[in-house]
Design an enzyme around this catalytic site. Structure first.
Site, mmCIF file in Angstrom:
data_model
loop_
_atom_site.group_PDB
_atom_site.id
_atom_site.type_symbol
_atom_site.label_atom_id
_atom_site.label_comp_id
_atom_site.label_asym_id
_atom_site.label_seq_id
_atom_site.Cartn_x
_atom_site.Cartn_y
_atom_site.Cartn_z
ATOM 1 N N LYS A 11 0.819 -1.213 0.000
ATOM 2 C CA LYS A 11 0.000 0.000 0.000
ATOM 3 C C LYS A 11 0.861 1.276 0.000
ATOM 4 O O LYS A 11 2.066 1.215 0.267
ATOM 5 C CB LYS A 11 -0.940 -0.038 1.204
ATOM 6 C CG LYS A 11 -1.958 -1.189 1.129
ATOM 7 C CD LYS A 11 -2.974 -1.125 2.266
ATOM 8 C CE LYS A 11 -3.993 -2.251 2.173
ATOM 9 N NZ LYS A 11 -5.031 -2.155 3.247
ATOM 10 N N TYR A 51 -12.576 -1.807 -3.697
ATOM 11 C CA TYR A 51 -13.078 -1.918 -2.327
ATOM 12 C C TYR A 51 -14.593 -1.758 -2.242
ATOM 13 O O TYR A 51 -15.120 -1.400 -1.178
ATOM 14 C CB TYR A 51 -12.377 -0.890 -1.431
ATOM 15 C CG TYR A 51 -10.951 -1.269 -1.068
ATOM 16 C CD1 TYR A 51 -10.684 -2.342 -0.199
ATOM 17 C CD2 TYR A 51 -9.865 -0.576 -1.578
ATOM 18 C CE1 TYR A 51 -9.388 -2.692 0.138
ATOM 19 C CE2 TYR A 51 -8.552 -0.921 -1.243
ATOM 20 C CZ TYR A 51 -8.326 -1.976 -0.374
ATOM 21 O OH TYR A 51 -7.042 -2.330 -0.036
ATOM 22 N N PHE A 59 -15.400 4.067 7.060
ATOM 23 C CA PHE A 59 -14.024 4.399 6.678
ATOM 24 C C PHE A 59 -13.801 4.362 5.165
ATOM 25 O O PHE A 59 -12.664 4.527 4.699
ATOM 26 C CB PHE A 59 -13.033 3.458 7.375
ATOM 27 C CG PHE A 59 -13.236 1.992 7.073
ATOM 28 C CD1 PHE A 59 -12.735 1.413 5.910
ATOM 29 C CD2 PHE A 59 -13.935 1.183 7.958
ATOM 30 C CE1 PHE A 59 -12.917 0.068 5.634
ATOM 31 C CE2 PHE A 59 -14.125 -0.172 7.691
ATOM 32 C CZ PHE A 59 -13.613 -0.726 6.519
ATOM 33 N N ARG A 87 -2.438 -14.562 4.481
ATOM 34 C CA ARG A 87 -3.112 -13.796 5.546
ATOM 35 C C ARG A 87 -2.354 -13.942 6.870
ATOM 36 O O ARG A 87 -2.262 -12.996 7.652
ATOM 37 C CB ARG A 87 -4.565 -14.268 5.712
ATOM 38 C CG ARG A 87 -5.487 -13.985 4.526
ATOM 39 C CD ARG A 87 -5.815 -12.528 4.329
ATOM 40 N NE ARG A 87 -6.430 -11.910 5.469
ATOM 41 C CZ ARG A 87 -7.155 -10.774 5.400
ATOM 42 N NH1 ARG A 87 -7.372 -10.185 4.227
ATOM 43 N NH2 ARG A 87 -7.646 -10.238 6.476
ATOM 44 N N THR A 93 -5.592 -6.988 10.594
ATOM 45 C CA THR A 93 -5.853 -5.687 9.959
ATOM 46 C C THR A 93 -5.294 -4.542 10.788
ATOM 47 O O THR A 93 -4.695 -3.608 10.259
ATOM 48 C CB THR A 93 -7.382 -5.502 9.781
ATOM 49 O OG1 THR A 93 -7.912 -6.651 9.118
ATOM 50 C CG2 THR A 93 -7.690 -4.258 8.974
ATOM 51 N N ARG A 104 2.451 -6.634 8.728
ATOM 52 C CA ARG A 104 1.776 -5.462 9.291
ATOM 53 C C ARG A 104 2.396 -5.046 10.630
ATOM 54 O O ARG A 104 2.511 -3.862 10.929
ATOM 55 C CB ARG A 104 0.281 -5.727 9.419
ATOM 56 C CG ARG A 104 -0.419 -5.582 8.049
ATOM 57 C CD ARG A 104 -1.835 -6.061 8.073
ATOM 58 N NE ARG A 104 -2.581 -5.645 6.887
ATOM 59 C CZ ARG A 104 -3.758 -6.153 6.543
ATOM 60 N NH1 ARG A 104 -4.324 -7.112 7.279
ATOM 61 N NH2 ARG A 104 -4.374 -5.728 5.456
ATOM 62 N N ASN A 114 -2.131 0.274 6.683
ATOM 63 C CA ASN A 114 -1.608 -0.979 7.222
ATOM 64 C C ASN A 114 -0.732 -1.766 6.251
ATOM 65 O O ASN A 114 -0.671 -2.993 6.309
ATOM 66 C CB ASN A 114 -2.751 -1.825 7.800
ATOM 67 C CG ASN A 114 -3.779 -2.200 6.750
ATOM 68 O OD1 ASN A 114 -3.627 -1.852 5.582
ATOM 69 N ND2 ASN A 114 -4.812 -2.922 7.151
ATOM 70 N N HIS A 117 -2.109 -5.452 1.422
ATOM 71 C CA HIS A 117 -3.395 -6.124 1.208
ATOM 72 C C HIS A 117 -3.136 -7.608 0.954
ATOM 73 O O HIS A 117 -2.132 -7.970 0.349
ATOM 74 C CB HIS A 117 -4.087 -5.524 -0.022
ATOM 75 C CG HIS A 117 -5.280 -6.314 -0.479
ATOM 76 N ND1 HIS A 117 -6.519 -6.176 0.099
ATOM 77 C CD2 HIS A 117 -5.416 -7.274 -1.437
ATOM 78 C CE1 HIS A 117 -7.374 -7.010 -0.500
ATOM 79 N NE2 HIS A 117 -6.733 -7.683 -1.432
ATOM 80 N N GLU A 128 -9.440 -10.231 -7.915
ATOM 81 C CA GLU A 128 -8.508 -9.128 -7.678
ATOM 82 C C GLU A 128 -7.290 -9.219 -8.605
ATOM 83 O O GLU A 128 -6.795 -8.192 -9.084
ATOM 84 C CB GLU A 128 -8.081 -9.132 -6.208
ATOM 85 C CG GLU A 128 -9.235 -8.755 -5.271
ATOM 86 C CD GLU A 128 -8.932 -8.977 -3.801
ATOM 87 O OE1 GLU A 128 -9.834 -8.736 -2.973
ATOM 88 O OE2 GLU A 128 -7.796 -9.390 -3.450
HETATM 89 P P1 IDP Z 1 -8.098 -6.644 5.570
HETATM 90 O O1 IDP Z 1 -7.283 -5.725 4.674
HETATM 91 O O2 IDP Z 1 -7.294 -7.132 6.732
HETATM 92 O O3 IDP Z 1 -8.767 -7.753 4.816
HETATM 93 P P2 IDP Z 1 -10.682 -5.332 5.689
HETATM 94 O O4 IDP Z 1 -11.628 -5.418 6.847
HETATM 95 O O5 IDP Z 1 -11.039 -6.088 4.445
HETATM 96 O O6 IDP Z 1 -9.238 -5.739 6.226
HETATM 97 O O7 IDP Z 1 -10.539 -3.785 5.348
HETATM 98 C C1 IDP Z 1 -9.923 -3.365 4.139
HETATM 99 C C2 IDP Z 1 -8.987 -2.220 4.450
HETATM 100 O O8 IDP Z 1 -9.748 -1.103 4.881
HETATM 101 C C3 IDP Z 1 -7.991 -2.478 5.573
HETATM 102 O O9 IDP Z 1 -6.850 -3.195 5.158
HETATM 103 C C4 IDP Z 1 -7.651 -1.059 6.000
HETATM 104 O O10 IDP Z 1 -6.721 -0.449 5.108
HETATM 105 C C5 IDP Z 1 -8.995 -0.365 5.843
HETATM 106 N N1 IDP Z 1 -9.733 -0.351 7.114
HETATM 107 C C6 IDP Z 1 -10.387 -1.387 7.699
HETATM 108 N N2 IDP Z 1 -10.972 -1.023 8.861
HETATM 109 C C7 IDP Z 1 -10.686 0.301 9.009
HETATM 110 C C8 IDP Z 1 -10.990 1.268 10.028
HETATM 111 O O11 IDP Z 1 -11.671 0.978 11.024
HETATM 112 N N3 IDP Z 1 -10.501 2.538 9.829
HETATM 113 C C9 IDP Z 1 -9.764 2.881 8.728
HETATM 114 N N4 IDP Z 1 -9.448 2.001 7.758
HETATM 115 C C10 IDP Z 1 -9.890 0.727 7.891
HETATM 116 MG MG MG Z 2 -10.252 -7.660 3.358
#
Ligand code: IDP
Ligand code: MG
Length: 139
Positions: A11, A51, A59, A87, A93, A104, A114, A117, A128
């Site tokens: 990212k 997304y 968010f 993962r 996350t 991460r 973070n 992805h 994807e």
């Molecule tokens: P993941 O990337 O671990 O699969 P997801 O829940 O699919 O997590 O969320 C996608 C992305 O959205 C996360 O990697 C992060 O960059 C962002 N994200 C998720 N939750 C939050 C939040 O509570 N605040 C801000 N950004 C968030």
């Molecule tokens: Mg995800």
């Protein structure tokens, strides 16, 4: 073949912080073969489409704005059990909850920014990968 591949993006935070090489090293060191790779920058439309599943989340705008803020590195990775093993390699996350040694934990700065992805299913890995790479760009 499908079940042995996953999709990743390094990212914008990790790219701008200079972590591309270290992250690709961790990925290769964990036994993943890179079968597609490019540096690119997502448009707003790209990020919104990628997304789309999160479009109702509070968010979402922050996520789209962050993901378009600078270049990313997109890749398709191959390994037995790729989706699940990747993962585990990237960690939770929220980097505060990510296990020691995960990408991460090492490189992310916040829940939003973070570092990386990783696809959450074989089906999404295929979708994807196709979003970013044509068939002839995947080896
Ligand atoms: P993941 O990337 O671990 O699969 P997801 O829940 O699919 O997590 O969320 C996608 C992305 O959205 C996360 O990697 C992060 O960059 C962002 N994200 C998720 N939750 C939050 C939040 O509570 N605040 C801000 N950004 C968030
Ligand atoms: Mg995800």
């Amino acid at each position: 073949m499908l079940t042995n591949r996953t999709f990743t993006m390094i990212k914008p935070d990790a790219v701008s912080n200079g972590h591309i090489g270290a992250i690709l090293g961790k990925i290769a060191g964990a036994g993943f073969r890179i079968v597609a790779l490019k540096m690119t920058q997502l448009t707003k439309a790209d990020a919104e489409a990628f997304y789309a599943v999160h479009s109702e989340r509070p968010f979402f705008n922050e996520l789209v704005s962050f993901m378009t803020s600078g270049p990313i590195v997109a890749a398709v990775l191959e390994k037995e059990n790729a989706v699940n093993d990747f993962r585990i390699l990237i960690g939770a996350t929220n980097p505060n909850e990510a296990a020691e040694g995960t990408i991460r934990k090492l490189f992310a700065t916040s829940m939003g920014e973070n570092a990386i992805h990783g696809s959450d299913s074989d089906e999404n890995a295929a979708l994807e990968s196709a979003f970013h790479f044509s068939a002839t760009e995947q080896f």
